[in-house]
Write an enzyme that holds these catalytic residues in place. Structure first.
Site, PDB file in Angstrom:
ATOM      1  N   GLY A 101     -38.400   8.690  -7.363  1.00  0.00           N
ATOM      2  CA  GLY A 101     -38.543   7.538  -8.250  1.00  0.00           C
ATOM      3  C   GLY A 101     -37.216   6.888  -8.610  1.00  0.00           C
ATOM      4  O   GLY A 101     -36.140   7.349  -8.242  1.00  0.00           O
ATOM      5  N   ARG A 104     -32.120   5.749 -11.508  1.00  0.00           N
ATOM      6  CA  ARG A 104     -31.052   4.972 -12.137  1.00  0.00           C
ATOM      7  C   ARG A 104     -31.209   3.489 -11.826  1.00  0.00           C
ATOM      8  O   ARG A 104     -30.230   2.748 -11.786  1.00  0.00           O
ATOM      9  CB  ARG A 104     -29.689   5.483 -11.688  1.00  0.00           C
ATOM     10  CG  ARG A 104     -29.479   5.444 -10.206  1.00  0.00           C
ATOM     11  CD  ARG A 104     -28.119   5.971  -9.823  1.00  0.00           C
ATOM     12  NE  ARG A 104     -28.008   6.088  -8.377  1.00  0.00           N
ATOM     13  CZ  ARG A 104     -27.033   6.730  -7.763  1.00  0.00           C
ATOM     14  NH1 ARG A 104     -26.102   7.299  -8.461  1.00  0.00           N
ATOM     15  NH2 ARG A 104     -26.987   6.802  -6.451  1.00  0.00           N
ATOM     16  N   ASP A 135     -28.271  10.911 -15.857  1.00  0.00           N
ATOM     17  CA  ASP A 135     -28.302  10.017 -17.017  1.00  0.00           C
ATOM     18  C   ASP A 135     -28.759   8.608 -16.663  1.00  0.00           C
ATOM     19  O   ASP A 135     -28.907   7.763 -17.546  1.00  0.00           O
ATOM     20  CB  ASP A 135     -26.933   9.976 -17.700  1.00  0.00           C
ATOM     21  CG  ASP A 135     -25.801   9.585 -16.748  1.00  0.00           C
ATOM     22  OD1 ASP A 135     -26.091   8.994 -15.680  1.00  0.00           O
ATOM     23  OD2 ASP A 135     -24.634   9.873 -17.062  1.00  0.00           O
ATOM     24  N   GLY A 136     -28.946   8.325 -15.366  1.00  0.00           N
ATOM     25  CA  GLY A 136     -29.411   7.003 -14.953  1.00  0.00           C
ATOM     26  C   GLY A 136     -28.346   5.928 -14.967  1.00  0.00           C
ATOM     27  O   GLY A 136     -28.636   4.763 -14.700  1.00  0.00           O
ATOM     28  N   ARG A 193     -29.340  -6.173  -8.437  1.00  0.00           N
ATOM     29  CA  ARG A 193     -29.596  -6.416  -7.026  1.00  0.00           C
ATOM     30  C   ARG A 193     -30.952  -7.087  -6.860  1.00  0.00           C
ATOM     31  O   ARG A 193     -31.850  -6.923  -7.680  1.00  0.00           O
ATOM     32  CB  ARG A 193     -29.479  -5.127  -6.216  1.00  0.00           C
ATOM     33  CG  ARG A 193     -30.262  -3.942  -6.728  1.00  0.00           C
ATOM     34  CD  ARG A 193     -29.890  -2.700  -5.923  1.00  0.00           C
ATOM     35  NE  ARG A 193     -30.775  -1.576  -6.203  1.00  0.00           N
ATOM     36  CZ  ARG A 193     -30.680  -0.399  -5.603  1.00  0.00           C
ATOM     37  NH1 ARG A 193     -29.758  -0.197  -4.672  1.00  0.00           N
ATOM     38  NH2 ARG A 193     -31.505   0.581  -5.899  1.00  0.00           N
ATOM     39  N   ARG A 200     -40.583   1.354  -0.919  1.00  0.00           N
ATOM     40  CA  ARG A 200     -39.961   2.224   0.080  1.00  0.00           C
ATOM     41  C   ARG A 200     -41.008   3.005   0.862  1.00  0.00           C
ATOM     42  O   ARG A 200     -42.162   3.096   0.446  1.00  0.00           O
ATOM     43  CB  ARG A 200     -39.029   3.221  -0.636  1.00  0.00           C
ATOM     44  CG  ARG A 200     -37.945   2.516  -1.455  1.00  0.00           C
ATOM     45  CD  ARG A 200     -37.800   3.170  -2.830  1.00  0.00           C
ATOM     46  NE  ARG A 200     -36.902   2.401  -3.691  1.00  0.00           N
ATOM     47  CZ  ARG A 200     -35.586   2.467  -3.644  1.00  0.00           C
ATOM     48  NH1 ARG A 200     -35.014   3.279  -2.790  1.00  0.00           N
ATOM     49  NH2 ARG A 200     -34.846   1.734  -4.443  1.00  0.00           N
ATOM     50  N   ASP A 270     -36.824   7.762   1.039  1.00  0.00           N
ATOM     51  CA  ASP A 270     -36.864   6.981  -0.204  1.00  0.00           C
ATOM     52  C   ASP A 270     -35.812   5.886  -0.207  1.00  0.00           C
ATOM     53  O   ASP A 270     -35.775   5.063  -1.126  1.00  0.00           O
ATOM     54  CB  ASP A 270     -36.684   7.890  -1.424  1.00  0.00           C
ATOM     55  CG  ASP A 270     -35.395   8.695  -1.368  1.00  0.00           C
ATOM     56  OD1 ASP A 270     -35.277   9.522  -0.453  1.00  0.00           O
ATOM     57  OD2 ASP A 270     -34.520   8.497  -2.233  1.00  0.00           O
ATOM     58  N   ASN A 271     -34.959   5.862   0.824  1.00  0.00           N
ATOM     59  CA  ASN A 271     -33.951   4.802   0.960  1.00  0.00           C
ATOM     60  C   ASN A 271     -34.274   3.854   2.111  1.00  0.00           C
ATOM     61  O   ASN A 271     -33.394   3.165   2.618  1.00  0.00           O
ATOM     62  CB  ASN A 271     -32.563   5.414   1.186  1.00  0.00           C
ATOM     63  CG  ASN A 271     -32.043   6.143  -0.034  1.00  0.00           C
ATOM     64  OD1 ASN A 271     -32.471   5.889  -1.147  1.00  0.00           O
ATOM     65  ND2 ASN A 271     -31.132   7.072   0.174  1.00  0.00           N
ATOM     66  N   ASP A 280     -29.918   0.616  -1.116  1.00  0.00           N
ATOM     67  CA  ASP A 280     -29.263   1.813  -1.652  1.00  0.00           C
ATOM     68  C   ASP A 280     -27.932   2.100  -0.973  1.00  0.00           C
ATOM     69  O   ASP A 280     -27.812   2.997  -0.139  1.00  0.00           O
ATOM     70  CB  ASP A 280     -30.205   3.018  -1.570  1.00  0.00           C
ATOM     71  CG  ASP A 280     -31.388   2.874  -2.505  1.00  0.00           C
ATOM     72  OD1 ASP A 280     -31.229   2.228  -3.554  1.00  0.00           O
ATOM     73  OD2 ASP A 280     -32.469   3.396  -2.203  1.00  0.00           O
TER      74      ASP A 280
END
Length: 522
Positions: A101, A104, A135-136, A193, A200, A270-271, A280
């Site tokens: 997920g 960040r 921490d994102g 972005r 994805r 996931d990328n 990414d």
């Protein structure tokens, strides 16, 4: 910003997480969670792309407004919007990782402009339910790399996300840059972005892995409806066509990566975008010396799964995982297998045409495979700068002698003292074959050079260039960020005043952190 036309299709049409607390957790039977960005303490605009602003419907004047700064730093929420983080899974370095997920990244909203739709996403805007142990947030160095690279790729002609803004948060972020037990505080930053969507391969993998097939069907049909409207027919045929489209655009994207010498560094499922665009930007890099085994990612240094020469095969492997995720809707392996089987065959055919174009060869001959294979081998005999070699190759003329041709490409050698004996002999033999092949081309030297210079960039975002921009920005000087931004908007142009950037990697950058290899720390 009153000029933005808000149209939140994703959140309006797909199932949301009913839990609104921003706690790290497993999120099931949903595609996203509502979450607000972490408010920065003292945001400062470092840079913004006027072209991307215009793309989404923001004027030049609005870029300088407090509203722009506050919205795209995460401080304020746009009216009639509700930010969210997407839920997806994925394979990382070949292993199933389960739920991942947007750990960040926070999607601010979708906008419509001139009949095109775009998602605006903040990277580094704080914790989400998918942040796991992190921490994102993001630091300035990785944010500069992402911001510059996405735009550089666009102007190279490589399908990619775009960069709207780069903003300093005013906060300190703790990071262990080499994962070696030496964390330190760095300046925090946020990048906005832009992409048609940030869906994805892993978005579908998650639903199938959890057997959430109703959501899978709904999500695939949503994707086709909004992003592949040309696909028609019975549902099963639509799902197969959808997979074919993703395979085709992915193949073309990888072909561009190989053309310009780009190495993504972390091609996890996931990328991988369903739009066939590069997403990414983490531990990426450009080939300095031509080395198919090079990977910029320290995490990948042992197995080199994501090395330059393996990117087409990894793309096929990732598509295989997407095919597995779509299989419950198709219930037939053969059509999906057919698409997968043809992926590398089609890629190799395209690669041959692309590579010959880089050489200025635009007709076919029985000797072409030998010329390509011979060059790929000889480029590795001694460190040879890929970008400089192919760019300077256009200076060779049909009537040149082997010696004259060699003089025009020798600037590309990192260790010119090594080019002697068997290595020199190998180059002379290849150049002799190459010159003979050029003599059969109908284009004039000038026409051929012009076409080659449209394919072979003069300027790319070498890691040492990005690191220089990072080092100066860390001192509060953002002039080099802008200089590189402007340079890379015209990567195929000569730009005589910027000739200093048409240079081999300096010796100091060979082993410097951020210049040779990078970690995923950001």
């Amino acid at each position: 910003m009153k000029s933005l036309k808000i149209n939140n299709r994703f959140t309006a049409e797909l199932p949301a997480d009913p839990e609104l607390t921003n706690e790290i957790r497993q999120v099931k039977n949903t595609l996203f969670s509502y979450v607000n960005p972490t408010k920065p303490s003292n945001p400062e605009l470092i840079h913004a792309s006027e072209e991307v602003a215009e793309l989404v419907g923001i004027s030049k004047e609005e870029i300088q407004s407090d509203e722009f700064l506050n919205v795209f730093s995460g401080k304020d929420i746009l009216p009639e919007t509700q930010p969210y983080a997407m839920c997806y899974a994925g394979h990382q370095f070949g292993n199933w990782a389960g739920q991942l997920g947007d750990g960040r990244a926070i999607n601010l909203t979708e906008v419509e402009n001139k009949n095109q739709f775009y998602t605006l996403q903040l990277k580094g805007a704080g914790k989400t339910p998918y942040s796991r142990t992190a921490d994102g947030l993001a630091v300035l160095r990785s944010s500069i790399r992402e911001y510059l690279c996405a735009e550089a790729m666009h102007y190279l002609g490589v399908p990619t996300t775009r960069s709207l803004s780069l903003i300093l948060s005013g906060d300190q972020v703790l990071r262990d840059i080499l994962y070696n037990g030496n964390p330190a505080y760095e300046k925090g930053a946020v990048v906005c972005r832009v992409a048609p969507s940030f869906i994805r391969f892993g978005s579908y993998e998650m639903l199938t892995a959890r057997n959430e097939l109703k959501n899978l069907k709904q999500f695939v049909e949503y994707t086709i409806k909004h992003y592949f409207p040309e696909i028609t027919g019975e549902p099963k045929e639509q799902y197969i066509q959808f997979f074919q489209e993703v395979a085709d655009t992915t193949r073309k994207m990888i072909l561009h990566w190989q053309r310009v010498g780009f190495v993504h560094g972390v091609m996890n499922t996931d990328n991988m975008s369903i739009h066939g665009i590069t997403i990414d930007y983490g531990p990426y890099g450009w080939l300095e010396n031509y080395d198919p085994d090079w990977t910029p990612n320290t995490t990948d240094s042992q197995n080199r799964r994501y090395r330059f020469g393996n990117q087409p095969q990894v793309a096929q492997w990732n598509l295989f995982q997407l095919a597995n995720a779509l299989y419950p809707l198709v219930n037939e392996a053969a059509p999906l297998e057919k698409i997968l089987d043809s992926f590398i065959i089609d890629f190799e055919e395209d690669y041959k045409i692309m590579f010959l174009s880089k050489l200025g060869i635009f007709t076919s001959s029985d000797t072409d495979n030998k010329i390509i294979k011979g060059l790929e081998e000889i480029l590795q005999l001694s460190e040879t700068d890929m970008t400089i070699f192919f760019r300077n190759l256009s200076q060779i003329k049909k009537e040149d002698s082997v010696e004259q041709a060699f003089e025009k490409i020798e600037y590309a050698f990192y260790l010119p003292q090594e080019i002697k004996d068997t290595i020199l002999d190998a180059w002379q033999k290849w150049l002799s074959v190459y010159l003979k092949r050029l003599s059969s081309e109908t284009l004039s030297d000038e026409e051929r050079a012009s076409k080659m210079n449209e394919i072979n960039p003069k300027y790319v975002l070498r890691n040492y260039m990005a690191q220089l921009a990072i080092d100066t920005a860390d001192k509060g000087d953002y002039s080099l960020v802008d200089e590189l931004f402007q340079l890379l908007k015209n990567p195929y142009a000569e730009q005589p005043k910027s000739e200093k950037w048409f240079a081999k990697r300096p010796d100091w950058a060979r082993t410097k952190v951020g210049c040779s290899m990078l970690s995923c720390s950001s």
